[in-house]
Design a protein around this motif. Structure first.
Motif, mmCIF file in Angstrom:
data_model
loop_
_atom_site.group_PDB
_atom_site.id
_atom_site.type_symbol
_atom_site.label_atom_id
_atom_site.label_comp_id
_atom_site.label_asym_id
_atom_site.label_seq_id
_atom_site.Cartn_x
_atom_site.Cartn_y
_atom_site.Cartn_z
ATOM 1 N N ASP A 154 -25.553 19.364 -12.879
ATOM 2 C CA ASP A 154 -25.249 18.711 -14.724
ATOM 3 C C ASP A 154 -25.459 19.587 -15.032
ATOM 4 O O ASP A 154 -26.403 20.459 -15.065
ATOM 5 C CB ASP A 154 -25.626 17.501 -14.613
ATOM 6 N N ASP A 155 -25.652 19.368 -16.509
ATOM 7 C CA ASP A 155 -25.671 20.383 -17.910
ATOM 8 C C ASP A 155 -27.832 20.079 -17.595
ATOM 9 O O ASP A 155 -28.222 21.184 -18.583
ATOM 10 C CB ASP A 155 -25.137 20.105 -19.234
ATOM 11 N N ASP A 182 -29.041 20.273 -14.902
ATOM 12 C CA ASP A 182 -29.782 21.553 -14.114
ATOM 13 C C ASP A 182 -29.942 20.948 -12.825
ATOM 14 O O ASP A 182 -31.209 20.923 -12.007
ATOM 15 C CB ASP A 182 -30.691 22.719 -13.978
#
Length: 192
Positions: free
Chosen positions: A163-164, A166
């Motif tokens: 995801d954004d 990490d």
């Protein structure tokens, strides 16, 4: 007893590396488990290619000694490796080769590998998830007489895994990472 300390070493220094991201995800899981975790970059320990003549002339480079001491200040180590042509990258192999040559005080050469457990993981955009690199890394570490825990993580399709922040997105990947983290913590505690 002091807090358990785990060192996470990504075998890549490339910007945007899937393996650096996996190392970040693993560090997060160790922190969530209450472990004192340190994540380093091999870029901070620049080493020449291993050469026995260079070692005979100049000794072991200070960055190899520093890396060995960094490993020595932790109870367990996770190495996260990319796969290059079915094996581990030269950067990681070279670091292991130099660290295995460090001998300080009364210790035996390579003793650093024999007194703490190692875990291994890999991330790849392919279906195999770096499993060939893991086999090669396990072989190299075993040749150094390292204790490598049975659990390992081969993260497939790593280009879609994070995801954004990490962190891993898929439940199966999270479960596999948690199992590796738990086993390294357990074995590290047994060895302290």
């Amino acid at each position: 007893m002091s807090a358990l300390k785990i060192l996470v070493i990504p075998g890549s220094t490339r910007s945007g590396s899937r393996n650096v991201r996996l190392a970040a995800a693993a560090a997060y899981h160790f922190a969530q488990a209450g472990v004192d975790v340190t994540r380093i970059s091999l870029a901070d320990f620049p080493l020449p290619m291993y050469d026995g003549d260079l070692q005979a002339r100049s000794g072991v480079p200070k960055h190899a000694v520093n890396l060995k001491r960094m490993i020595g200040s932790h109870h367990g180590v996770l190495i996260v490796t990319p796969e290059y042509n079915g094996s581990i990258p030269p950067l990681l192999k070279n670091a292991i080769d130099w660290v295995s040559r460090v001998q300080e005080g009364n210790e035996r050469r390579g003793q650093i590998f024999r007194v703490r457990p190692f875990a291994i993981a890999a991330a790849s955009e392919g279906r195999l998830g770096g499993v060939r690199a893991l086999a090669a890394l396990r072989l190299v570490l075993s040749a150094c007489q390292a204790i490598v825990i049975p659990n390992q993580l081969a993260l497939s399709f790593a280009d879609q895994a994070y995801d954004d922040l990490d962190r891993l997105k898929q439940a199966a990947d999270i479960e596999a990472l948690d199992a590796l983290v738990r086993q390294l913590i357990d074995v590290s505690q047994q060895m302290t």
